[in-house]
Design a protein around this motif. Structure first.
Motif, short mmCIF file in Angstrom:
data_model
loop_
_atom_site.label_atom_id
_atom_site.label_comp_id
_atom_site.label_asym_id
_atom_site.label_seq_id
_atom_site.Cartn_x
_atom_site.Cartn_y
_atom_site.Cartn_z
N LYS A 25 -85.12 100.68 -38.22
CA LYS A 25 -86.37 100.11 -37.74
C LYS A 25 -86.53 98.71 -38.31
O LYS A 25 -86.41 98.50 -39.51
CB LYS A 25 -87.54 100.99 -38.17
N VAL A 26 -86.77 97.74 -37.45
CA VAL A 26 -86.89 96.35 -37.88
C VAL A 26 -88.38 96.05 -38.10
O VAL A 26 -89.11 95.75 -37.18
CB VAL A 26 -86.27 95.38 -36.86
N THR A 27 -88.79 96.16 -39.35
CA THR A 27 -90.18 95.93 -39.73
C THR A 27 -90.33 94.55 -40.37
O THR A 27 -89.34 93.90 -40.70
CB THR A 27 -90.64 96.99 -40.74
N SER A 28 -91.56 94.15 -40.58
CA SER A 28 -91.80 92.87 -41.24
C SER A 28 -91.24 92.89 -42.67
O SER A 28 -90.73 91.88 -43.16
CB SER A 28 -93.28 92.50 -41.23
N ASP A 29 -91.31 94.02 -43.34
CA ASP A 29 -90.74 94.12 -44.69
C ASP A 29 -89.23 93.97 -44.66
O ASP A 29 -88.65 93.30 -45.51
CB ASP A 29 -91.13 95.44 -45.35
N PHE A 30 -88.60 94.60 -43.69
CA PHE A 30 -87.15 94.47 -43.56
C PHE A 30 -86.77 93.01 -43.28
O PHE A 30 -85.86 92.45 -43.91
CB PHE A 30 -86.62 95.37 -42.44
N LEU A 31 -87.46 92.38 -42.34
CA LEU A 31 -87.18 90.98 -42.02
C LEU A 31 -87.44 90.08 -43.22
O LEU A 31 -86.66 89.16 -43.49
CB LEU A 31 -88.01 90.54 -40.82
N ALA A 32 -88.51 90.36 -43.94
CA ALA A 32 -88.83 89.56 -45.12
C ALA A 32 -87.72 89.65 -46.16
O ALA A 32 -87.39 88.66 -46.83
CB ALA A 32 -90.16 90.00 -45.72
N LYS A 58 -94.66 96.86 -32.43
CA LYS A 58 -95.42 98.11 -32.45
C LYS A 58 -96.24 98.14 -33.72
O LYS A 58 -95.76 97.80 -34.79
CB LYS A 58 -94.47 99.30 -32.39
N ARG A 59 -97.47 98.55 -33.60
CA ARG A 59 -98.39 98.59 -34.75
C ARG A 59 -97.87 99.50 -35.85
O ARG A 59 -97.07 100.38 -35.63
CB ARG A 59 -99.77 99.07 -34.29
N GLY A 60 -98.40 99.25 -37.03
CA GLY A 60 -98.00 100.04 -38.19
C GLY A 60 -96.58 99.69 -38.59
O GLY A 60 -96.22 98.52 -38.64
N SER A 61 -95.78 100.69 -38.82
CA SER A 61 -94.38 100.42 -39.17
C SER A 61 -93.47 100.72 -37.98
O SER A 61 -92.34 101.15 -38.14
CB SER A 61 -93.98 101.27 -40.38
N GLY A 62 -94.00 100.46 -36.78
CA GLY A 62 -93.25 100.74 -35.57
C GLY A 62 -92.07 99.83 -35.35
O GLY A 62 -91.11 100.15 -34.67
N GLY A 63 -92.13 98.64 -35.90
CA GLY A 63 -91.01 97.72 -35.78
C GLY A 63 -91.19 96.68 -34.69
O GLY A 63 -92.13 96.71 -33.91
N ALA A 64 -90.27 95.74 -34.69
CA ALA A 64 -90.28 94.64 -33.73
C ALA A 64 -88.96 94.63 -32.97
O ALA A 64 -87.92 95.06 -33.48
CB ALA A 64 -90.47 93.32 -34.47
N ALA A 65 -89.03 94.11 -31.75
CA ALA A 65 -87.83 94.02 -30.91
C ALA A 65 -87.95 92.80 -30.01
O ALA A 65 -89.05 92.34 -29.70
CB ALA A 65 -87.68 95.28 -30.06
N ILE A 66 -86.82 92.30 -29.61
CA ILE A 66 -86.79 91.17 -28.67
C ILE A 66 -87.21 91.69 -27.30
O ILE A 66 -86.75 92.74 -26.86
CB ILE A 66 -85.40 90.52 -28.65
N ALA A 67 -88.08 90.95 -26.63
CA ALA A 67 -88.71 91.43 -25.40
C ALA A 67 -88.04 90.93 -24.12
O ALA A 67 -88.39 91.39 -23.04
CB ALA A 67 -90.19 91.03 -25.39
N LYS A 68 -87.10 90.00 -24.24
CA LYS A 68 -86.46 89.43 -23.05
C LYS A 68 -84.95 89.40 -23.28
O LYS A 68 -84.50 89.44 -24.43
CB LYS A 68 -86.93 87.99 -22.81
N PRO A 69 -84.19 89.28 -22.21
CA PRO A 69 -82.74 89.12 -22.39
C PRO A 69 -82.43 87.88 -23.23
O PRO A 69 -83.09 86.84 -23.09
CB PRO A 69 -82.21 88.97 -20.96
N LEU A 70 -81.45 88.00 -24.11
CA LEU A 70 -81.12 86.92 -25.04
C LEU A 70 -80.77 85.62 -24.35
O LEU A 70 -81.06 84.54 -24.86
CB LEU A 70 -79.97 87.34 -25.95
N GLU A 71 -80.14 85.70 -23.19
CA GLU A 71 -79.76 84.47 -22.48
C GLU A 71 -80.97 83.74 -21.92
O GLU A 71 -80.88 82.57 -21.54
CB GLU A 71 -78.71 84.74 -21.39
N GLN A 72 -82.12 84.40 -21.88
CA GLN A 72 -83.34 83.78 -21.37
C GLN A 72 -84.20 83.15 -22.47
O GLN A 72 -85.23 82.56 -22.19
CB GLN A 72 -84.17 84.80 -20.60
#
Length: 143
Positions: A25-32, A58-72
């Motif tokens: 899960k990619v959380t703000s703590d993990f990214l930090a 996603k709220r809480g510790s739901g994590g973050a994800a890229i929302a569009k294709p990387l080439e875009q």
């Protein structure tokens, strides 16, 4: 003059999101921890990237994800999303040049066109690099 580190931190975050998306899960703590920055800084950047439609969070510790294709997603998109410069201009003029001095009176006429060209060239370069290209570089270096 220096562009804010928010730009390179945001790119770092996006690459982490892609590299680790299926591993944990990619959380703000993990990214930090990867960026070695305060999680509050990461959360602010996540909100800016979310507002620009680049990531979903996603709220809480739901994590973050890229929302569009990387080439875009280009470096220019990231640069603009995280407000690296104020007032849409890279170069900020000093306040109140002396109107009685021939240089002070004409400094905008002397520099504006050239500085606009410099900023346009930089933005064109940023536009030419996608996150997909950076991930390909990361794949060669990391794996």
């Amino acid at each position: 003059m220096q562009i804010s580190s928010r730009f390179t931190i945001a790119v770092h975050m996006l690459l982490c999101m892609e590299v680790f998306q299926d591993k944990q899960k990619v959380t703000s703590d993990f990214l930090a921890s990867s960026v070695n920055a305060n999680p509050v800084v990461i959360r602010r950047l996540l909100q800016q990237l979310k507002k620009a439609g680049i990531v979903s969070v996603k709220r809480g510790s739901g994590g973050a994800a890229i929302a569009k294709p990387l080439e875009q997603i280009t470096l220019l998109d990231v640069y603009r999303a995280v407000d690296c410069v104020s007032e849409e201009t890279l170069f900020h003029f000093h306040e109140n040049p002396n109107p009685h001095c021939p240089v002070g009176r004409n400094i905008h006429a002397i520099l504006d066109r050239r500085l606009d060209a410099v900023q346009n060239a930089m933005e064109q370069q940023l536009q030419s690099v996608s996150l997909k290209m950076l991930l390909e570089d990361a794949d060669r270096l990391i794996f």
